[in-house]
Motif scaffolding. Structure first.
Motif, PDB file in Angstrom:
ATOM      1  N   ILE A   1      16.730  26.423  90.293  1.00 60.61           N
ATOM      2  CA  ILE A   1      16.885  25.824  88.964  1.00 60.61           C
ATOM      3  C   ILE A   1      16.349  26.794  87.908  1.00 60.61           C
ATOM      4  N   MET A   2      15.194  27.384  88.165  1.00 58.66           N
ATOM      5  CA  MET A   2      14.619  28.335  87.209  1.00 58.66           C
ATOM      6  C   MET A   2      15.513  29.576  87.063  1.00 58.66           C
ATOM      7  N   VAL A   3      15.985  30.116  88.172  1.00 59.54           N
ATOM      8  CA  VAL A   3      16.866  31.291  88.124  1.00 59.54           C
ATOM      9  C   VAL A   3      18.146  30.950  87.356  1.00 59.54           C
ATOM     10  N   GLY A   4      18.699  29.786  87.626  1.00 62.31           N
ATOM     11  CA  GLY A   4      19.914  29.368  86.929  1.00 62.31           C
ATOM     12  C   GLY A   4      19.702  29.217  85.430  1.00 62.31           C
ATOM     13  N   MET A   5      18.536  28.710  85.042  1.00 61.56           N
ATOM     14  CA  MET A   5      18.243  28.580  83.613  1.00 61.56           C
ATOM     15  C   MET A   5      18.078  29.958  82.977  1.00 61.56           C
ATOM     16  N   PHE A   6      17.511  30.896  83.722  1.00 56.67           N
ATOM     17  CA  PHE A   6      17.402  32.268  83.220  1.00 56.67           C
ATOM     18  C   PHE A   6      18.799  32.874  83.024  1.00 56.67           C
ATOM     19  N   LEU A   7      19.683  32.667  84.004  1.00 55.68           N
ATOM     20  CA  LEU A   7      21.057  33.172  83.881  1.00 55.68           C
ATOM     21  C   LEU A   7      21.792  32.509  82.723  1.00 55.68           C
ATOM     22  N   LEU A   8      21.550  31.223  82.531  1.00 56.07           N
ATOM     23  CA  LEU A   8      22.137  30.526  81.382  1.00 56.07           C
ATOM     24  C   LEU A   8      21.614  31.137  80.082  1.00 56.07           C
ATOM     25  N   GLY A   9      20.333  31.451  80.055  1.00 54.77           N
ATOM     26  CA  GLY A   9      19.760  32.089  78.871  1.00 54.77           C
ATOM     27  C   GLY A   9      20.364  33.453  78.598  1.00 54.77           C
ATOM     28  N   LEU A  10      20.580  34.237  79.655  1.00 54.83           N
ATOM     29  CA  LEU A  10      21.239  35.545  79.475  1.00 54.83           C
ATOM     30  C   LEU A  10      22.644  35.372  78.907  1.00 54.83           C
ATOM     31  N   GLN A  11      23.385  34.405  79.461  1.00 56.33           N
ATOM     32  CA  GLN A  11      24.746  34.188  78.978  1.00 56.33           C
ATOM     33  C   GLN A  11      24.734  33.682  77.542  1.00 56.33           C
ATOM     34  N   ALA A  12      23.769  32.835  77.211  1.00 58.51           N
ATOM     35  CA  ALA A  12      23.648  32.351  75.828  1.00 58.51           C
ATOM     36  C   ALA A  12      23.351  33.507  74.881  1.00 58.51           C
ATOM     37  N   LEU A  13      22.514  34.446  75.324  1.00 56.41           N
ATOM     38  CA  LEU A  13      22.231  35.618  74.502  1.00 56.41           C
ATOM     39  C   LEU A  13      23.494  36.440  74.277  1.00 56.41           C
ATOM     40  N   VAL A  14      24.300  36.586  75.318  1.00 52.90           N
ATOM     41  CA  VAL A  14      25.572  37.296  75.201  1.00 52.90           C
ATOM     42  C   VAL A  14      26.475  36.577  74.201  1.00 52.90           C
ATOM     43  N   GLN A  15      26.572  35.255  74.323  1.00 58.16           N
ATOM     44  CA  GLN A  15      27.440  34.486  73.414  1.00 58.16           C
ATOM     45  C   GLN A  15      26.921  34.595  71.976  1.00 58.16           C
ATOM     46  N   PHE A  16      25.603  34.547  71.811  1.00 58.32           N
ATOM     47  CA  PHE A  16      24.999  34.686  70.490  1.00 58.32           C
ATOM     48  C   PHE A  16      25.333  36.046  69.884  1.00 58.32           C
ATOM     49  N   LEU A  17      25.172  37.115  70.680  1.00 59.75           N
ATOM     50  CA  LEU A  17      25.463  38.462  70.180  1.00 59.75           C
ATOM     51  C   LEU A  17      26.937  38.621  69.825  1.00 59.75           C
ATOM     52  N   ARG A  18      27.804  38.000  70.598  1.00 62.20           N
ATOM     53  CA  ARG A  18      29.236  38.049  70.275  1.00 62.20           C
ATOM     54  C   ARG A  18      29.522  37.313  68.975  1.00 62.20           C
TER      55      ARG A  18
ATOM     56  N   TYR B   1      22.127  16.524  97.461  1.00 66.38           N
ATOM     57  CA  TYR B   1      21.722  16.765  96.071  1.00 66.38           C
ATOM     58  C   TYR B   1      21.266  18.204  95.874  1.00 66.38           C
ATOM     59  N   MET B   2      20.721  18.825  96.908  1.00 62.84           N
ATOM     60  CA  MET B   2      20.326  20.234  96.758  1.00 62.84           C
ATOM     61  C   MET B   2      21.552  21.145  96.665  1.00 62.84           C
ATOM     62  N   LEU B   3      22.564  20.891  97.483  1.00 68.32           N
ATOM     63  CA  LEU B   3      23.801  21.683  97.406  1.00 68.32           C
ATOM     64  C   LEU B   3      24.484  21.483  96.059  1.00 68.32           C
ATOM     65  N   THR B   4      24.508  20.234  95.596  1.00 69.34           N
ATOM     66  CA  THR B   4      25.134  19.949  94.300  1.00 69.34           C
ATOM     67  C   THR B   4      24.392  20.666  93.182  1.00 69.34           C
ATOM     68  N   SER B   5      23.062  20.607  93.205  1.00 70.63           N
ATOM     69  CA  SER B   5      22.297  21.263  92.141  1.00 70.63           C
ATOM     70  C   SER B   5      22.480  22.775  92.180  1.00 70.63           C
ATOM     71  N   LEU B   6      22.547  23.345  93.375  1.00 71.65           N
ATOM     72  CA  LEU B   6      22.754  24.790  93.480  1.00 71.65           C
ATOM     73  C   LEU B   6      24.125  25.179  92.934  1.00 71.65           C
ATOM     74  N   PHE B   7      25.145  24.399  93.258  1.00 73.65           N
ATOM     75  CA  PHE B   7      26.487  24.660  92.734  1.00 73.65           C
ATOM     76  C   PHE B   7      26.496  24.572  91.208  1.00 73.65           C
ATOM     77  N   VAL B   8      25.916  23.513  90.677  1.00 66.97           N
ATOM     78  CA  VAL B   8      25.920  23.309  89.225  1.00 66.97           C
ATOM     79  C   VAL B   8      25.155  24.425  88.521  1.00 66.97           C
ATOM     80  N   ILE B   9      23.978  24.764  89.022  1.00 67.18           N
ATOM     81  CA  ILE B   9      23.157  25.759  88.330  1.00 67.18           C
ATOM     82  C   ILE B   9      23.770  27.154  88.407  1.00 67.18           C
ATOM     83  N   LEU B  10      24.536  27.430  89.460  1.00 63.63           N
ATOM     84  CA  LEU B  10      25.205  28.736  89.555  1.00 63.63           C
ATOM     85  C   LEU B  10      26.505  28.779  88.747  1.00 63.63           C
ATOM     86  N   THR B  11      26.946  27.640  88.290  1.00 62.19           N
ATOM     87  CA  THR B  11      28.204  27.562  87.555  1.00 62.19           C
ATOM     88  C   THR B  11      28.007  27.414  86.050  1.00 62.19           C
TER      89      THR B  11
END
Length: 168
Positions: A140-157, A52-62
């Motif tokens: 999980i926290m780092v992945g959520m931060f990266l998701l937030g950055l990408q969401a900001l990019v999508q919002f700006l686009r 479950y840790m490997l799966t969560s790491l894969f999902v959060i990085l993707t």
């Protein structure tokens, strides 16, 4: 600005592609567990937690790269029929009203929660192996931060489409 947006895209794409190795590691872990459990009659105490840790790491990085590519589950019944500028305006509005507030609430409590986990050396207590859980919470926290950055990019686009009528 376009360079910053592109850098976020590239970072998330790289992390998503690099995390593919985790899937191979997950398959090897589960294969080992099946062989140990059913052929050798000696199940491991670590395979479940590791899987479950490997799966969560894969999902959060993707997840951020999937947002970039538009491959998240979406309910676009309305926006599909709207002109591009109006659809982009709706997308930007929904980021502001739904996504960013949720992400803000999540990321405002996570750092202290993760720091506390590191301070006490928190362990996962569901099994007998008791692996450390703080790295899990950290990615999980780092992945959520990266998701937030990408969401900001999508919002700006989307905002760029609304304002200029073209892709930002």
């Amino acid at each position: 600005m376009a360079n910053a947006l592109s850098a976020v895209d590239k970072l998330n794409k790289f992390l998503s592609q690099a995390s593919a190795a985790l899937v191979l590691l997950l398959v090897l872990t589960l294969t080992y567990e099946v062989i140990a459990r059913y052929l050798l009659q000696s199940p491991t105490i670590w395979a479940y937690d590791t899987s479950y840790m490997l799966t969560s790491l894969f999902v959060i990085l993707t997840v951020a790269h999937l947002l970039q590519r538009g491959e998240h589950v979406r309910v676009d019944v309305l926006s599909h029929y709207l002109p591009p500028r109006l659809a982009a305006g709706l997308e930007a509005l929904l980021y502001l009203l739904l996504f960013f507030p949720f992400l803000y609430i999540l990321l405002s409590v996570m750092p202290e929660h993760v720091a506390q986990s590191w301070r006490i050396g928190e362990r996962h207590t569901a099994g007998v192996w008791l692996p450390p859980i703080y790295p899990f919470k950290t990615w999980i926290m780092v992945g959520m931060f990266l998701l937030g950055l990408q969401a900001l990019v999508q919002f700006l686009r989307a905002l760029g489409v609304v304002l200029k009528g073209d892709q930002a």
